[in-house]
Design a protein around this motif. Structure first.
Motif, PDB file in Angstrom:
ATOM      1  N   VAL A   4      -2.905  -8.826  -1.231  1.00 45.46           N
ATOM      2  CA  VAL A   4      -1.481  -8.785  -0.886  1.00 45.46           C
ATOM      3  C   VAL A   4      -0.596  -8.373  -2.059  1.00 45.46           C
ATOM      4  CG1 VAL A   4      -0.923 -11.188  -1.464  1.00 45.46           C
ATOM      5  CG2 VAL A   4       0.298 -10.043   0.424  1.00 45.46           C
ATOM      6  N   GLY A   5      -1.182  -8.160  -3.230  1.00 48.77           N
ATOM      7  CA  GLY A   5      -0.405  -7.920  -4.440  1.00 48.77           C
ATOM      8  C   GLY A   5       0.618  -6.811  -4.344  1.00 48.77           C
ATOM      9  N   ALA A   6       0.298  -5.729  -3.645  1.00 45.08           N
ATOM     10  CA  ALA A   6       1.251  -4.615  -3.537  1.00 45.08           C
ATOM     11  C   ALA A   6       2.549  -5.066  -2.869  1.00 45.08           C
ATOM     12  CB  ALA A   6       0.623  -3.462  -2.756  1.00 45.08           C
ATOM     13  N   ALA A   7       2.434  -5.889  -1.836  1.00 42.52           N
ATOM     14  CA  ALA A   7       3.630  -6.377  -1.147  1.00 42.52           C
ATOM     15  C   ALA A   7       4.367  -7.413  -1.983  1.00 42.52           C
ATOM     16  CB  ALA A   7       3.246  -6.967   0.210  1.00 42.52           C
ATOM     17  N   VAL A   8       3.630  -8.264  -2.685  1.00 38.45           N
ATOM     18  CA  VAL A   8       4.247  -9.268  -3.552  1.00 38.45           C
ATOM     19  C   VAL A   8       5.048  -8.585  -4.660  1.00 38.45           C
ATOM     20  CG1 VAL A   8       3.790 -11.116  -5.201  1.00 38.45           C
ATOM     21  CG2 VAL A   8       2.510 -11.018  -3.048  1.00 38.45           C
ATOM     22  N   PRO A  14      -8.408   2.104  -1.069  1.00 35.73           N
ATOM     23  CA  PRO A  14      -7.705   1.615  -2.261  1.00 35.73           C
ATOM     24  C   PRO A  14      -7.009   0.277  -2.007  1.00 35.73           C
ATOM     25  CG  PRO A  14      -7.195   3.929  -1.846  1.00 35.73           C
ATOM     26  CD  PRO A  14      -7.899   3.409  -0.622  1.00 35.73           C
ATOM     27  N   VAL A  15      -7.481  -0.768  -2.641  1.00 37.17           N
ATOM     28  CA  VAL A  15      -6.840  -2.084  -2.599  1.00 37.17           C
ATOM     29  C   VAL A  15      -6.894  -2.675  -4.009  1.00 37.17           C
ATOM     30  CG1 VAL A  15      -7.300  -2.618  -0.163  1.00 37.17           C
ATOM     31  CG2 VAL A  15      -9.008  -3.203  -1.909  1.00 37.17           C
ATOM     32  N   TYR A  16      -5.984  -3.587  -4.240  1.00 39.51           N
ATOM     33  CA  TYR A  16      -5.901  -4.265  -5.538  1.00 39.51           C
ATOM     34  C   TYR A  16      -6.109  -5.746  -5.288  1.00 39.51           C
ATOM     35  CZ  TYR A  16      -3.838  -5.972  -9.923  1.00 39.51           C
ATOM     36  OH  TYR A  16      -3.610  -6.599 -11.127  1.00 39.51           O
ATOM     37  N   GLN A  51       9.337   1.345   2.515  1.00 44.51           N
ATOM     38  CA  GLN A  51       8.666   0.811   1.329  1.00 44.51           C
ATOM     39  C   GLN A  51       7.655  -0.268   1.713  1.00 44.51           C
ATOM     40  OE1 GLN A  51      12.378  -0.221  -0.696  1.00 44.51           O
ATOM     41  NE2 GLN A  51      11.823   1.171  -2.376  1.00 44.51           N
ATOM     42  N   ILE A  52       8.038  -1.125   2.658  1.00 40.94           N
ATOM     43  CA  ILE A  52       7.127  -2.182   3.109  1.00 40.94           C
ATOM     44  C   ILE A  52       5.908  -1.582   3.793  1.00 40.94           C
ATOM     45  CG2 ILE A  52       6.876  -4.127   4.694  1.00 40.94           C
ATOM     46  CD1 ILE A  52       9.851  -4.763   4.136  1.00 40.94           C
ATOM     47  N   ALA A  53       6.136  -0.580   4.653  1.00 42.56           N
ATOM     48  CA  ALA A  53       5.023   0.065   5.343  1.00 42.56           C
ATOM     49  C   ALA A  53       4.068   0.726   4.346  1.00 42.56           C
ATOM     50  CB  ALA A  53       5.552   1.100   6.336  1.00 42.56           C
ATOM     51  N   GLU A  54       4.613   1.313   3.288  1.00 42.54           N
ATOM     52  CA  GLU A  54       3.777   1.951   2.277  1.00 42.54           C
ATOM     53  C   GLU A  54       2.945   0.911   1.531  1.00 42.54           C
ATOM     54  OE1 GLU A  54       2.203   5.304   0.543  1.00 42.54           O
ATOM     55  OE2 GLU A  54       3.642   5.179   2.212  1.00 42.54           O
ATOM     56  N   ALA A  55       3.571  -0.220   1.181  1.00 40.59           N
ATOM     57  CA  ALA A  55       2.844  -1.279   0.480  1.00 40.59           C
ATOM     58  C   ALA A  55       1.732  -1.847   1.346  1.00 40.59           C
ATOM     59  CB  ALA A  55       3.809  -2.381   0.063  1.00 40.59           C
ATOM     60  N   LEU A  56       1.969  -1.973   2.646  1.00 39.58           N
ATOM     61  CA  LEU A  56       0.972  -2.550   3.546  1.00 39.58           C
ATOM     62  C   LEU A  56      -0.286  -1.691   3.655  1.00 39.58           C
ATOM     63  CD1 LEU A  56       3.078  -4.057   6.474  1.00 39.58           C
ATOM     64  CD2 LEU A  56       1.583  -5.282   4.892  1.00 39.58           C
ATOM     65  N   LYS A  57      -0.194  -0.421   3.314  1.00 41.28           N
ATOM     66  CA  LYS A  57      -1.382   0.426   3.322  1.00 41.28           C
ATOM     67  C   LYS A  57      -2.427  -0.061   2.315  1.00 41.28           C
ATOM     68  CE  LYS A  57       1.076   4.639   4.732  1.00 41.28           C
ATOM     69  NZ  LYS A  57       1.463   6.014   4.315  1.00 41.28           N
ATOM     70  N   GLU A  58      -1.971  -0.811   1.308  1.00 42.82           N
ATOM     71  CA  GLU A  58      -2.866  -1.311   0.267  1.00 42.82           C
ATOM     72  C   GLU A  58      -3.207  -2.785   0.457  1.00 42.82           C
ATOM     73  OE1 GLU A  58      -1.469  -0.323  -3.684  1.00 42.82           O
ATOM     74  OE2 GLU A  58      -0.303   1.342  -2.866  1.00 42.82           O
ATOM     75  N   VAL A  59      -2.849  -3.353   1.588  1.00 43.48           N
ATOM     76  CA  VAL A  59      -3.116  -4.768   1.861  1.00 43.48           C
ATOM     77  C   VAL A  59      -4.128  -4.872   2.989  1.00 43.48           C
ATOM     78  CG1 VAL A  59      -2.117  -6.990   2.526  1.00 43.48           C
ATOM     79  CG2 VAL A  59      -0.777  -5.383   1.126  1.00 43.48           C
TER      80      VAL A  59
END
Length: 351
Positions: free
Chosen positions: A126-130, A174-176, A149-157
């Motif tokens: 969830v780090g990208a959204a946080v 790609p996830v962190y 911006q939220i939709a873009e961050a959710l691509k990495e969650v």
């Protein structure tokens, strides 16, 4: 990294916890003696109280073992150290198998399990959204991101993009990974195992508010843990619970938030929506046998909210104590498994 580790013999002790819990320790006897270790770790602090009768050589062994246990977790799972095992996994290419240590694999395995039983409310990616909301290490002035911006961050969650086979972890997109929602509890467990191995059988370990206990205090007294009242302008007790060989973790949003245009935004981000939670669950306390699991479950139920969180607690037979904000003040919801931890002698403040 541990900068300083203090050891001293104490009389009556009061441990003030940095987050949502603090421990009330009554007066202790000279025999067995009470010892305390403390220092910084994981961006917060640790406090350990234990009882016994140890010579200087044994105390030095205990101190070093505690130090080593915490340092190992930090070395493996820190996202602030570019050469940590977790950081190296995050830098690895998509599809590249990465061999983890047994310790990190254990934490990732439990994180995936809690993600599954919570329908994705706990997600270590969830780090990208946080970060987008300004609550991560990449802090920025308080701002409300837009929908794009939220939709873009959710691509990495997506924790389901993590495939763990034995100790080998692979990401399929790609996830962190950030284990901060579970690794602190694992650090508590690592210290507990170190103390157990050295024959210390009466202790309380606390790291940043997450707690694990073993045995009792002199006179057969249990460890008494105070659940903090979830208000931001004071520190007072909501409920006292008693523990022997247990772990406890609490999650809540009443101290870490920001306000914009008169609206309050919680630091707790729902990984399924990429947005702060909006329900009225302000504090959740979970008791389990190990602190790693308690840590993750507290976060998951905090995201789920009072209704879905309580349903999960009953379904999974979890000992959970919920504090919910109402127009009249606070009300509590207690799972069936938590009932045995409540002290009949303690009155509960519902104001």
């Amino acid at each position: 990294m541990i900068e300083r580790l203090e050891r001293r013999v104490t009389g009556p002790i009061l441990l003030g916890l940095a987050l949502l819990l603090f421990v009330l320790l009554a007066g202790c006897e000279r025999d067995p003696q009470s010892y305390r270790l403390e220092g910084p770790i994981f961006g917060t602090g640790f406090h350990i109280t234990f009882y016994g009768d140890y010579d200087d050589e044994k105390l030095a062994d205990i101190e070093q073992s505690v130090k080593d246990a915490l340092h190992d977790v930090d070395r493996l799972m820190s996202t602030y150290k570019p050469d940590s095992e977790l950081s190296r996994f995050n830098q690895a290419e998509v599809g590249q198998p990465f061999e983890l240590s047994p310790q990190t694999a254990e934490v990732v395995r439990e994180a995936i399990r809690v993600g599954d039983i919570s329908d994705g409310a706990f997600d270590v990616t969830v780090g990208a959204a946080v970060n987008l909301w300004g609550f991560g290490p990449d802090k920025h002035p308080d701002r409300v991101p837009d929908d794009d911006q939220i939709a873009e961050a959710l691509k990495e969650v997506d924790y389901k993009a993590l495939e763990l086979d034995g100790n080998t972890l692979t990401k399929t997109k790609p996830v962190y990974v950030d284990l901060s929602g579970i690794a602190k509890g694992y650090g508590v467990d690592a210290v507990a195992r170190a103390l157990d191995a050295l024959g210390v059988d009466r202790y309380l370990v606390e790291v940043g508010g997450e707690i694990r206990t073993r045995g009792d205090k002199p006179g057969g007294q249990p460890w008494r843990i105070a659940v903090e009242k979830p208000v931001s302008n004071e520190r007072s007790v909501q409920r006292i619970i008693e523990l022997d060989d247990s772990a406890v973790a609490t999650s809540g949003d009443y101290r870490n938030y920001f306000e914009s245009d008169g609206k309050r935004y919680s630091h707790t981000i729902d990984p399924r929506t990429g947005r702060p939670i909006t329900h009225h669950l302000v504090s959740v306390t979970v008791i389990t046998s190990d602190c790693m699991t308690a840590d993750a479950l507290a976060t998951a139920i905090d995201v789920l909210g009072p209704d879905a969180g309580y349903t999960m607690a009953e379904r999974e037979n979890l000992a959970v104590y919920l504090v919910v904000k109402t127009p009249e003040g606070f009300e509590t919801r207690v799972s069936t498994a938590f009932q045995s931890y409540l002290e009949d002698s303690e009155t509960e403040d519902r104001s």
